[in-house]
Design a protein around this motif. Structure first.
Motif, short mmCIF file in Angstrom:
data_model
loop_
_atom_site.label_atom_id
_atom_site.label_comp_id
_atom_site.label_asym_id
_atom_site.label_seq_id
_atom_site.Cartn_x
_atom_site.Cartn_y
_atom_site.Cartn_z
N UNK A 60 0.85 -1.19 0.00
CA UNK A 60 0.00 0.00 0.00
C UNK A 60 0.88 1.25 0.00
N UNK A 61 0.25 2.41 -0.26
CA UNK A 61 0.99 3.67 -0.26
C UNK A 61 0.27 4.72 -1.08
N UNK A 62 0.78 5.94 -1.05
CA UNK A 62 0.17 7.03 -1.80
C UNK A 62 0.65 6.97 -3.25
N UNK A 63 0.05 7.85 -4.08
CA UNK A 63 0.42 7.89 -5.49
C UNK A 63 1.87 8.31 -5.66
N UNK A 64 2.54 7.65 -6.60
CA UNK A 64 3.87 8.08 -6.99
C UNK A 64 5.02 7.58 -6.14
N UNK A 65 4.74 6.74 -5.16
CA UNK A 65 5.84 6.24 -4.32
C UNK A 65 6.54 5.03 -4.94
N UNK A 66 5.94 4.44 -5.97
CA UNK A 66 6.56 3.29 -6.63
C UNK A 66 6.08 1.96 -6.12
N UNK B 175 17.33 12.07 3.18
CA UNK B 175 18.20 12.12 4.35
C UNK B 175 18.07 10.80 5.11
N UNK B 176 19.18 10.26 5.57
CA UNK B 176 19.15 8.97 6.23
C UNK B 176 18.31 8.92 7.48
N UNK B 177 18.08 10.06 8.12
CA UNK B 177 17.34 10.07 9.36
C UNK B 177 15.88 9.65 9.24
N UNK B 178 15.32 9.62 8.02
CA UNK B 178 13.93 9.22 7.85
C UNK B 178 13.71 7.79 8.33
N UNK B 179 14.75 6.97 8.28
CA UNK B 179 14.64 5.59 8.77
C UNK B 179 14.29 5.59 10.26
N UNK B 180 14.97 6.42 11.01
CA UNK B 180 14.72 6.50 12.45
C UNK B 180 13.34 7.08 12.72
N UNK B 181 12.99 8.16 12.02
CA UNK B 181 11.75 8.87 12.30
C UNK B 181 10.51 8.02 12.02
N UNK B 182 10.50 7.32 10.88
CA UNK B 182 9.30 6.56 10.51
C UNK B 182 9.13 5.34 11.41
N UNK B 183 10.22 4.77 11.85
CA UNK B 183 10.10 3.64 12.77
C UNK B 183 9.56 4.10 14.12
N UNK B 184 9.99 5.26 14.56
CA UNK B 184 9.48 5.80 15.82
C UNK B 184 7.99 6.16 15.68
N UNK B 185 7.61 6.67 14.55
CA UNK B 185 6.23 7.12 14.34
C UNK B 185 5.25 5.96 14.34
N UNK B 186 5.62 4.86 13.65
CA UNK B 186 4.68 3.74 13.50
C UNK B 186 4.95 2.59 14.45
N UNK B 187 6.14 2.53 14.99
CA UNK B 187 6.48 1.39 15.84
C UNK B 187 6.68 0.11 15.06
N UNK B 188 6.93 0.22 13.76
CA UNK B 188 7.20 -0.96 12.92
C UNK B 188 8.53 -0.72 12.20
N UNK C 161 10.43 12.48 0.63
CA UNK C 161 9.36 13.34 1.14
C UNK C 161 9.59 13.77 2.58
N UNK C 162 10.51 13.13 3.28
CA UNK C 162 10.86 13.56 4.63
C UNK C 162 9.71 13.45 5.60
N UNK C 163 9.50 14.53 6.36
CA UNK C 163 8.49 14.51 7.42
C UNK C 163 7.07 14.36 6.87
N UNK C 164 6.83 14.76 5.62
CA UNK C 164 5.50 14.59 5.04
C UNK C 164 5.15 13.12 4.92
#
Length: 404
Positions: free
Chosen positions: A210-216, A362-375, A332-335
């Protein structure tokens, strides 16, 4: 004398009269009969010009024969060449995907070239002789700019300040080891990152993308099929993206390259029905994995998000849903975190696929998205090639960030 003159005049007159009679007689002499002109001249008519249309000459009555009464010479018909059988379309050549182990080595080098600005920037700041408040603020700014997120950044800075204060002397190697240990804590090395493809049941493992348009998503689904085939799995693809033109064709092409069958339906059809049929076919064929590609949808459209929930419920009527992978564009970063949050409310996200991590991400998105979703992040994409998708390795990722 007068008599003589009169006689001469008379003589001259007589001679003239005689001469006139002689000449007139000659003119009245008749011509030969053959040379005499005709009394009524004959007029010759010029050849008539051909006439057409209304001026055409009335056809004369002549006996005519029809084509049936005319004996025509019989010509032997040429023999037709023997009909050649049309060649059957050649089956697409099945490719042998690159093994997963080989990809990690190649992708690690590519990630290091594009992402180590974060790590090198931190090492440069930490190597300063005096770490004052301004320096620590710069460190925070570097982490925030790299999309690490506010809370993880604060945690990392606090731990770094404490350990640098206790450590005292800081050699480059000591700083690198220190930073590596703290980044690994943020990325979380203990998470289960393997895509679940063995459920221990008689039914195949079912993975929904799943995902939004244009993410591949469609491209990621096709590349994931290559990863699974390289690991020895049999795969069935479900083209449940019925809204985007040629999405089913694109997915089928990916499947044909590795010998995976694609279940598809009419354009604009019910995606839940196609997902249902794909799982049904996977069960009938005893496939190991069924990959379902869903349509891209804006996270702000409630109707489309509800439909995604319907697809999930319909699939679960056939077999348990083992994985729901959310595909995020790393640039897309924080969006991307906002998108992730909405999707997680509709379906139970079990893993993340980060695409385009080799660009301006930016490499930090890996950390942020894991913290946000817990997955955990389970897969990363580092290029446009068919084998540029690989399992996420935390240690390789951190090593690429801080460099050698």
């Amino acid at each position: 004398m007068e008599i003589v003159i009169l006689a001469v005049v008379i003589a001259v007159v007589l001679v003239g009269a005689v001469s006139a009679l002689v000449v007139g007689g000659r003119r009245k002499k008749q011509l030969p009969p053959a040379e005499r002109p005709s009394a009524t001249p004959t007029i010759t008519t010029p050849p008539a010009e051909p006439r057409v249309g209304d001026e055409a000459e009335t056809p004369r009555d002549e006996s005519r024969r029809t084509i049936e009464e005319v004996d025509l010479p019989t010509a032997e018909a040429p023999e037709a060449p023997p009909a050649e059988a049309e060649p059957a379309p050649a089956a697409p050549e099945v490719e042998v995907p690159e093994p997963t182990e080989g990809r990690l080595v190649r992708l690690r080098a590519r990630l290091a070239r594009s992402q180590n600005a974060l790590g090198k920037g931190l090492l440069t700041l930490l190597s300063r002789e005096h770490l004052d408040e301004d320096t620590w603020e710069e460190i925070e700014d570097t982490l925030l700019t790299a999309d690490v997120g506010v809370v993880p950044t604060q945690e990392l800075v606090e731990r770094l300040r404490e350990r640098v204060r206790v450590l005292g002397t800081r050699t480059p190697q000591e700083l690198r080891t220190l930073l590596r240990e703290e980044l690994l804590k943020l990325v979380a090395t203990d998470a289960q990152r393997a895509v679940k493809t063995d459920n221990g049941l008689e039914t195949p493992a079912v993975v929904m993308v799943v995902g939004v348009n244009g993410t591949g998503k469609t491209t990621t689904t096709g590349k994931l099929a290559r990863v699974l085939v390289a690991d020895g799995k049999s795969v069935v693809l479900g083209a449940a993206d019925t809204f985007r033109a040629a999405a089913a064709d694109q997915l089928q092409t990916w499947g044909e390259r590795v010998g995976a069958r694609t279940v598809r339906g009419p354009e604009g059809g019910d995606p839940a029905s196609i997902a249902f049929d794909a799982v049904k076919e996977g069960i009938a064929e005893h496939a190991d994995v069924v990959l379902i590609d869903t349509a891209g949808r804006l996270h702000t459209k409630a109707g489309l998000m509800d439909e995604l929930g319907k697809v999930k419920r319909v699939v679960e009527k056939q077999a348990p849903l083992d994985e729901v992978l959310l595909v995020l564009d790393a640039t897309t970063g924080q969006n991307g975190l906002v998108q992730a949050r909405v999707f997680a409310e509709v379906v139970n996200i079990t893993g993340i696929v980060l695409t385009k991590l080799d660009g301006t991400a930016k490499g930090g998105i890996v950390v942020a998205v894991q913290r946000e979703l817990g997955v955990p992040v389970k897969l990363i994409g580092l290029g446009e090639g068919p084998d540029d998708l690989a399992p996420f390795d935390p240690e390789a990722f951190v090593d690429a960030l801080i460099g050698d």
